[in-house]
Design a protein around this motif. Structure first.
Motif, short mmCIF file in Angstrom:
data_model
loop_
_atom_site.label_atom_id
_atom_site.label_comp_id
_atom_site.label_asym_id
_atom_site.label_seq_id
_atom_site.Cartn_x
_atom_site.Cartn_y
_atom_site.Cartn_z
N MET A 1 27.16 -81.20 -20.23
CA MET A 1 28.61 -80.98 -20.33
C MET A 1 29.33 -81.76 -19.22
SD MET A 1 29.05 -76.93 -21.15
CE MET A 1 27.45 -76.22 -20.93
N ALA A 2 28.75 -81.77 -18.02
CA ALA A 2 29.37 -82.51 -16.91
C ALA A 2 29.46 -83.99 -17.25
CB ALA A 2 28.57 -82.30 -15.62
N ALA A 3 28.39 -84.54 -17.82
CA ALA A 3 28.40 -85.96 -18.19
C ALA A 3 29.40 -86.22 -19.31
CB ALA A 3 27.00 -86.40 -18.60
N ALA A 4 29.52 -85.28 -20.24
CA ALA A 4 30.52 -85.43 -21.32
C ALA A 4 31.92 -85.45 -20.72
CB ALA A 4 30.38 -84.30 -22.34
N TYR A 5 32.14 -84.60 -19.72
CA TYR A 5 33.44 -84.59 -19.05
C TYR A 5 33.71 -85.95 -18.39
CZ TYR A 5 37.25 -83.47 -15.93
OH TYR A 5 38.45 -83.49 -15.30
N GLU A 6 32.71 -86.47 -17.70
CA GLU A 6 32.89 -87.75 -16.98
C GLU A 6 33.16 -88.89 -17.96
OE1 GLU A 6 30.13 -86.36 -13.19
OE2 GLU A 6 29.22 -87.55 -14.78
N ILE A 7 32.46 -88.87 -19.07
CA ILE A 7 32.69 -89.93 -20.08
C ILE A 7 34.08 -89.78 -20.68
CG2 ILE A 7 31.96 -90.74 -22.37
CD1 ILE A 7 29.06 -90.34 -21.35
N MET B 1 30.30 -78.44 -13.77
CA MET B 1 30.14 -79.74 -13.10
C MET B 1 28.97 -79.77 -12.13
SD MET B 1 32.26 -81.62 -14.61
CE MET B 1 31.77 -83.08 -13.70
N MET B 2 28.72 -78.65 -11.44
CA MET B 2 27.74 -78.69 -10.35
C MET B 2 26.56 -77.74 -10.55
SD MET B 2 30.01 -79.16 -6.92
CE MET B 2 30.86 -77.59 -6.92
N GLY B 3 26.59 -76.95 -11.62
CA GLY B 3 25.54 -75.95 -11.80
C GLY B 3 24.23 -76.55 -12.29
N ASP B 4 23.13 -75.93 -11.92
CA ASP B 4 21.82 -76.33 -12.44
C ASP B 4 21.10 -75.07 -12.90
OD1 ASP B 4 20.91 -75.12 -10.10
OD2 ASP B 4 20.76 -77.02 -9.03
N PRO C 1 25.47 -87.59 -23.78
CA PRO C 1 26.13 -88.30 -22.69
C PRO C 1 25.22 -88.76 -21.56
CG PRO C 1 26.73 -85.97 -22.67
CD PRO C 1 26.01 -86.22 -23.96
N THR C 2 24.24 -87.94 -21.13
CA THR C 2 23.42 -88.41 -20.01
C THR C 2 22.50 -89.55 -20.45
OG1 THR C 2 21.49 -86.94 -20.24
CG2 THR C 2 23.38 -86.08 -18.99
N SER C 3 22.13 -89.55 -21.72
CA SER C 3 21.32 -90.65 -22.24
C SER C 3 22.15 -91.93 -22.34
CB SER C 3 20.77 -90.26 -23.61
OG SER C 3 20.16 -91.36 -24.24
N ASN C 4 23.37 -91.77 -22.81
CA ASN C 4 24.21 -92.95 -23.02
C ASN C 4 24.55 -93.65 -21.71
OD1 ASN C 4 24.08 -92.28 -25.71
ND2 ASN C 4 26.12 -91.37 -25.79
#
Ligand code: GUN
Ligand code: FE
Length: 429
Positions: A331-337, A409-412, A292-295
Motif C-alpha cells: 500500500m505504501a508503494a502504491a501511495y508513492e506511485i 507507510m511505515m508499518g511492518d 507496485p513494489t515489483s514495478n
C-alpha cells in the motif's frame, strides 16, 4: 456446538470502493465489535450493544487495534519466496538469471512443500489471509501449495504455470501436457474446501500460440475458473511480444485471439496499455492487478490507478518480483506511485484495494474482503502504534485516517497484532 467469539477493537466497515462511494461511505466504530460464529462474521457493530446482546459469548479485546478484513494479495509467485530481492536485473534477465533456476527446484515435492509452508507462514505474519499464486510448471508444486493451505484452512487460489517456449528445457511443458495437467489439477482441487484453481499461462512470450489456444479451450470448458497471466509489464517485453506475435493488434490481443480474454481474467501489471487494450478490458469486465513494489523493483513503470474508474483493480506484492511479502509495504508503494503520477491515494482507497478491491478482482467479493454478516472471518488485527516512530504520529491524529496512514507507510509485520483464519487466531511462527 456453535463456536462463537466476540472480538473488540476499532472497526472500519467498507461498503464498497471509497474511490466511487466517497470516504464517508466507510463506517468507523472507535469501540467496535465483530461477532464470529462458525468461521463466519455474524454481526458487526458497536461493542456495548453486541456485548449486551450476546452476554454468554467469550470476548477477545484488541483494545485500540483496528479490526480489518485479512489482506488479499491478488498476484504472487510462492515459488519465488527464496529468491526475493535478487539484485540488478530487469524483467527478462531477472527471469533467466534468478527466477527460472529457483523454479526448477520445484520438481522436488519436499522442497515445494517446505517453501509453500514457509510462504504461508510469512503471509499470515503479515496479515494476509488470501493469495492468488502462480506455481511452477510442475504439478507437484500446485499440490504442495494447496495441501499447505488446506491444512491451515486458508482460502487461496493457484495454478500450474504453463510455458512451452523461451524457457529452459527442464521448465517447459507442451500445449497438450499443459492442457492435460491443468485439467487434472483443476478437477482435483477446484472448489475443494477453500481452494480455487486458476488457469495460468505465464505470459505470451513463454507460450506458443498453440499453448495459449489449448488453455483458452480449457477455460471455455470451465468458465467458473479464473485465468491469470501477465500483461504489458515492461517495454522490452512488449517489443518481444510484438516480434513473437506479428499478427496481434497489441499485447492483449495475443490473449484475446486465443480465448484468454474474459470477465474472469486477471491481468498482472498492466502498465503500458494502449487505449484499445483498456477499452477491451473494460468491455469484458476483466480485472487488472497493481503490483507496485515489483514495478519499481524490476524497473517496470508507474501503474495508472485511474484504471480503477473503468475496471476492478486488485493490489498485490508479486512476490518475488515484488520486494516484500507485506501488503502494508505494498500500500505504501502504491501511495508513492500515485504521488509520482500526481494523485495522492486516500488511506481508505489503499485499505480497500488491499481487501475488498482485491476480492472483487478475484470474484470473491461475496465471501471475503469485507466486515459484514455472512463473510468469512478472515481478519487482520492492526496495531496503529507498533513502533515509537509510528506511535508518536498516531497519537496526534485527528481522524482514523490520520491515525492509520503512518502505519500504512511505515508499518511492518510488528503492526500485525493477530491474524484470524476462518475465525481462528493464528499463532505467530
Ligand atoms: N512475467 C512473466 N513471469 C513473471 C514473473 O515471474 N514475475 C514478474 N514480475 N513478471 C513476470
Ligand atoms: Fe508476477
Amino acid at each position: 456446538t456453535v463456536a462463537e467469539r466476540l472480538i473488540l477493537g476499532q472497526v472500519l466497515c467498507f461498503e464498497g470502493d471509497p474511490r466511487k462511494l466517497g470516504v464517508e461511505s466507510v463506517r468507523h466504530e472507535t469501540h467496535g465489535a465483530v461477532l464470529i460464529r462458525d468461521g463466519l462474521i455474524a454481526e458487526v457493530g458497536e461493542a456495548r450493544a453486541l456485548r449486551a446482546a450476546h452476554p454468554e459469548v467469550p470476548v477477545t479485546d484488541h483494545g485500540a487495534d483496528l479490526i480489518l478484513p485479512g489482506f488479499i494479495d491478488a498476484h504472487v509467485h510462492y515459488p519465488q519466496t527464496a529468491m526475493i530481492a535478487s539484485w540488478g536485473k530487469r524483467l527478462i534477465d531477472w527471469l533467466n538469471s534468478y527466477t527460472f533456476p529457483e523454479e526448477a527446484r520445484f520438481d522436488d515435492p519436499a522442497y515445494a512443500a517446505e517453501i509453500a509452508n514457509r510462504y504461508l507462514d510469512l503471509l499470515t505474519a503479515n496479515g494476509t489471509t488470501t493469495a492468488a499464486s502462480y506455481c511452477t510448471i510442475h504439478p507437484t508444486s500446485v499440490d504442495a501449495f494447496f495441501e499447505a493451505a488446506q491444512s491451515r484452512n486458508m482460502r487461496v487460489l493457484a495454478g500450474k504455470t504453463c510455458m512451452d517456449r523461451n524457457a529452459p528445457d527442464n521448465l517447459r511443458d507442451t500445449a497438450q501436457s499443459a492442457y492435460d495437467d491443468s485439467r487434472e489439477l483443476l478437477r482435483k482441487w477446484h472448489g475443494t474446501d477453500r481452494l480455487s484453481y486458476v488457469i495460468t499461462p505465464r505470459f505470451s512470450p513463454t507460450s506458443s500460440p498453440e499453448q495459449l489456444s489449448a488453455l483458452g479451450a480449457l477455460w471455455a470448458e470451465h468458465p467458473d475458473c479464473l485465468m491469470q497471466t501477465h500483461l504489458s509489464e515492461q517495454t522490452d517485453e512488449i517489443t518481444w511480444v510484438r516480434d513473437l506475435y506479428p499478427d496481434a493488434r497489441d499485447y492483449l490481443d495475443t490473449y484475446e485471439s486465443h480465448g484468454l480474454l474474459g470477465e474472469r481474467g486477471l491481468y498482472g501489471h498492466a502498465i503500458h496499455l494502449e487505449p484499445r487494450e483498456i477499452d477491451r478490458l473494460a468491455d469484458v469486465g476483466a480485472a487488472v492487478v497493481h503490483c507496485p513494489t515489483s514495478n519499481t523493483f524490476i524497473g517496470s513503470g508507474l501503474f495508472d490507478m485511474a484504471l480503477a474508474d473503468r475496471m476492478p483493480v486488485g493490489l498485490a506484492t508479486d512476490t518475488g518480483g515484488g520486494s516484500s511479502f507485506s501488503m502494508l509495504r505494498t500500500m505504501a508503494a502504491a501511495y508513492e506511485i500515485g504521488q509520482l503520477r500526481g494523485h495522492a491515494l486516500h488511506p481508505s482507497e489503499l485499505l480497500w484495494r488491499a481487501t475488498g478491491g482485491s476480492a472483487e478482482a478475484l470474484h470473491l467479493s461475496d465471501k471475503i474482503g469485507r466486515l459484514a454478516p455472512g463473510y468469512e472471518a478472515d481478519l487482520c488485527i492492526l496495531s496503529l502504534t507498533s513502533t515509537p516512530a509510528i506511535a508518536q504520529r498516531a497519537t496526534r491524529a485527528d481522524s482514523i485516517w490520520e491515525a492509520v496512514f503512518p502505519t500504512i507507510m511505515m508499518g511492518d509485520d510488528r503492526a500485525i497484532a493477530c491474524t484470524y483464519i476462518a475465525g481462528v487466531p493464528v499463532k505467530r511462527t
